[in-house]
Design a protein around this motif. Structure first.
Motif, PDB file in Angstrom:
ATOM      1  N   VAL A   1     -77.862  10.827  93.127  1.00 39.27           N
ATOM      2  CA  VAL A   1     -78.706  10.681  94.321  1.00 39.27           C
ATOM      3  C   VAL A   1     -78.430   9.352  95.017  1.00 39.27           C
ATOM      4  O   VAL A   1     -78.277   9.295  96.243  1.00 39.27           O
ATOM      5  N   VAL A   2     -78.363   8.261  94.247  1.00 39.72           N
ATOM      6  CA  VAL A   2     -78.105   6.942  94.835  1.00 39.72           C
ATOM      7  C   VAL A   2     -76.728   6.906  95.491  1.00 39.72           C
ATOM      8  O   VAL A   2     -76.562   6.331  96.577  1.00 39.72           O
TER       9      VAL A   2
ATOM     10  N   SER B   1     -80.588   2.016  85.807  1.00 43.83           N
ATOM     11  CA  SER B   1     -80.867   2.541  87.151  1.00 43.83           C
ATOM     12  C   SER B   1     -80.981   1.402  88.154  1.00 43.83           C
ATOM     13  O   SER B   1     -80.496   1.490  89.288  1.00 43.83           O
ATOM     14  N   THR B   2     -81.632   0.311  87.729  1.00 45.23           N
ATOM     15  CA  THR B   2     -81.733  -0.873  88.588  1.00 45.23           C
ATOM     16  C   THR B   2     -80.357  -1.437  88.893  1.00 45.23           C
ATOM     17  O   THR B   2     -80.066  -1.834  90.024  1.00 45.23           O
TER      18      THR B   2
ATOM     19  N   ALA C   1     -82.204  12.389  83.719  1.00 49.71           N
ATOM     20  CA  ALA C   1     -82.761  11.690  84.880  1.00 49.71           C
ATOM     21  C   ALA C   1     -81.846  10.555  85.328  1.00 49.71           C
ATOM     22  O   ALA C   1     -81.680  10.314  86.531  1.00 49.71           O
ATOM     23  N   PHE C   2     -81.209   9.876  84.362  1.00 51.28           N
ATOM     24  CA  PHE C   2     -80.297   8.777  84.708  1.00 51.28           C
ATOM     25  C   PHE C   2     -79.081   9.284  85.477  1.00 51.28           C
ATOM     26  O   PHE C   2     -78.695   8.719  86.508  1.00 51.28           O
TER      27      PHE C   2
ATOM     28  N   TRP D   1     -80.041  10.435  88.877  1.00 49.33           N
ATOM     29  CA  TRP D   1     -80.338   9.247  89.682  1.00 49.33           C
ATOM     30  C   TRP D   1     -79.045   8.650  90.239  1.00 49.33           C
ATOM     31  O   TRP D   1     -78.976   8.277  91.416  1.00 49.33           O
ATOM     32  N   ILE D   2     -78.008   8.557  89.390  1.00 48.99           N
ATOM     33  CA  ILE D   2     -76.721   8.036  89.864  1.00 48.99           C
ATOM     34  C   ILE D   2     -76.209   8.877  91.030  1.00 48.99           C
ATOM     35  O   ILE D   2     -75.778   8.341  92.062  1.00 48.99           O
TER      36      ILE D   2
ATOM     37  N   ASP E   1     -82.953   3.053  80.532  1.00 51.46           N
ATOM     38  CA  ASP E   1     -82.828   3.868  81.739  1.00 51.46           C
ATOM     39  C   ASP E   1     -83.259   3.074  82.974  1.00 51.46           C
ATOM     40  O   ASP E   1     -82.599   3.103  84.014  1.00 51.46           O
TER      41      ASP E   1
ATOM     42  N   CYS F   1     -71.785  13.763  87.573  1.00 49.03           N
ATOM     43  CA  CYS F   1     -73.130  13.302  87.198  1.00 49.03           C
ATOM     44  C   CYS F   1     -74.139  14.448  87.275  1.00 49.03           C
ATOM     45  O   CYS F   1     -74.978  14.628  86.380  1.00 49.03           O
TER      46      CYS F   1
ATOM     47  N   LEU G   1     -78.584   0.665  91.508  1.00 55.72           N
ATOM     48  CA  LEU G   1     -79.192   0.432  92.829  1.00 55.72           C
ATOM     49  C   LEU G   1     -78.750  -0.915  93.400  1.00 55.72           C
ATOM     50  O   LEU G   1     -78.439  -1.025  94.594  1.00 55.72           O
TER      51      LEU G   1
END
Length: 407
Positions: A370-371, A282-283, A363-364, A367-368, A278, A331, A286
């Motif tokens: 939101v980013v 996520s990195t 959460a992953f 996160w996608i 994860d 997502c 980003l």
């Protein structure tokens, strides 16, 4: 069209006389066999403490001589000669006797015929007598540079090249030291509005001791290549790191996914793989988004037409298409479905009994989303900036108000 040949020299008493005479002798043939109509030769002594300057002064009626009292660097010596000239074509070659001044004929012709901005002599060829360590170093730097650009040159640090004066502002600033040449090469390759070409040239063993220190200058060369990549193509280095992170995340998840498809369960010890994967994935997301925004900001800032460059590539298309909202909504929907029941149960009973793996995957995906939303917002801001810069660089003429009959 005038050609200025600058010879940077630091304690080159063994070879300076020979290279000056060879340059002076080459002038007539350069004029006769290329578009050049005038040739000027400048020697810049970069703080020499031997007889380099006294020998050069013997030719002062036929050359220009610039003397630095203290060492300022290889690049500074070249730039001093160029700044003192009014030539349209700016050239240099090393003072160590390794390059033949007559090769400027081929470089000037290639520059003119191929409408290039920079032409350099390539020492990586079967006729070259370049030491093995330098061959290996040049090959390595060329490979690294090719990762950041679609084009490639074999000899990033060639000490013989011709540059059009009009493109010099696009190359600046350049470093003062020996990494002047790889900095110029990398900047020209990575910039979208510059063209660099190379021609194979003969290369001989140098006279005297080399000023190049393999480890120290190798680190400097690598630094300028990466720095220029971040300046002109930030999406490339960031994208490479992102791809590596994403692939590593998938590798870590191969066994958990396989186990789940076979048994329908997730083992407790796999929490470490889920968390690490994860974090890596996520990195990657980003870095991809950051690379895209960085590339867009660079292109807008350096472009002569910012409005044209405000939407670039597949990512740029995604940011402005309806698919952006489809992917973002998908997502969020996946994340909601994974823990929706657990959330309702928590609101009703104050307890959560869902497996931890669902929350990590949720959460992953969130996160996608939101980013992507943040990236879209910043992308829109950069597009507004591009339009503003376009207006400031090309102000529109305000239409005159029509005549109004007054009572």
């Amino acid at each position: 069209m005038k050609l200025e040949i600058v010879i940077p020299a630091l304690n080159e008493q063994q070879s300076i006389r020979s290279i000056i005479e060879r340059c002076l002798d080459a002038r007539e043939r350069i004029i006769a066999e290329s578009p050049v109509t005038e040739v000027s030769v400048t020697v810049t002594s970069d703080g020499s403490t031997d007889d380099t300057v006294p020998i050069a002064r013997e030719y002062q009626d036929r050359i220009n001589l610039i003397v630095f009292e203290k060492n300022r660097g290889y690049g500074a010596a070249i730039m001093a000669g160029w700044n003192a000239s009014d030539a349209q074509l700016l050239a240099f070659l090393d003072a160590d006797g390794t390059c033949d001044p007559l090769f400027f004929i081929k470089l000037c012709n290639a520059l003119d015929q191929q409408q290039a901005d920079i032409a350099l002599g390539c020492r990586i060829n079967p006729q070259s007598r370049m030491p093995l360590t330098r061959r290996i170093g040049n090959f390595g730097f060329a490979m690294i540079m090719s990762l950041f650009s679609l084009s490639r040159i074999k000899d990033t640090a060639s000490g013989m090249r011709v540059v059009r004066r009009q493109c010099l502002p696009k190359l600046m600033p350049l470093p003062d030291g020996l990494h002047f040449t790889p900095a110029m090469s990398s900047r020209a390759i990575l910039a979208r509005d510059l063209r660099i070409i190379e021609c194979d040239m003969p290369y001989s063993e140098r006279e005297g001791e080399s000023k190049l220190k393999v480890v120290r200058d190798g680190i400097r060369f690598l630094h300028v290549i990466v720095t220029n990549a971040l300046l002109h193509r930030p999406s490339r280095p960031l994208g490479l790191i992102a791809t590596a992170c994403f692939l590593l995340a998938w590798i870590m998840m191969i066994y958990p996914i396989y186990n789940y498809t076979q048994t329908g369960t997730v083992l407790e010890w796999m929490i470490y793989r889920f968390i690490a994967a994860d974090l890596l994935a996520s990195t990657a997301i980003l870095l991809w988004c950051g690379g895209y925004l960085g590339r867009k900001a660079v292109d807008i800032a350096l472009s002569d037409n910012p409005a044209r460059d405000k939407h670039l590539g597949v990512f740029g298309w995604l940011m402005t298409s309806n698919w952006f909202w489809v992917i973002t909504a998908a997502c969020l929907a996946i994340g909601t479905l994974l823990v929706g029941e657990a959330l309702l149960n928590y609101l009703a009973t104050g307890e959560v009994h869902e497996h931890w793996s669902r929350f990590i995957v949720m959460a992953f995906f969130v996160w996608i989303a939101v980013v992507l939303l943040i990236t879209r917002s910043l992308d829109y801001s950069l597009s507004l900036l591009a339009d503003r810069l376009q207006y400031l660089r090309n102000p529109r003429t305000t239409a005159a108000e029509p005549d109004v009959q007054r009572a």
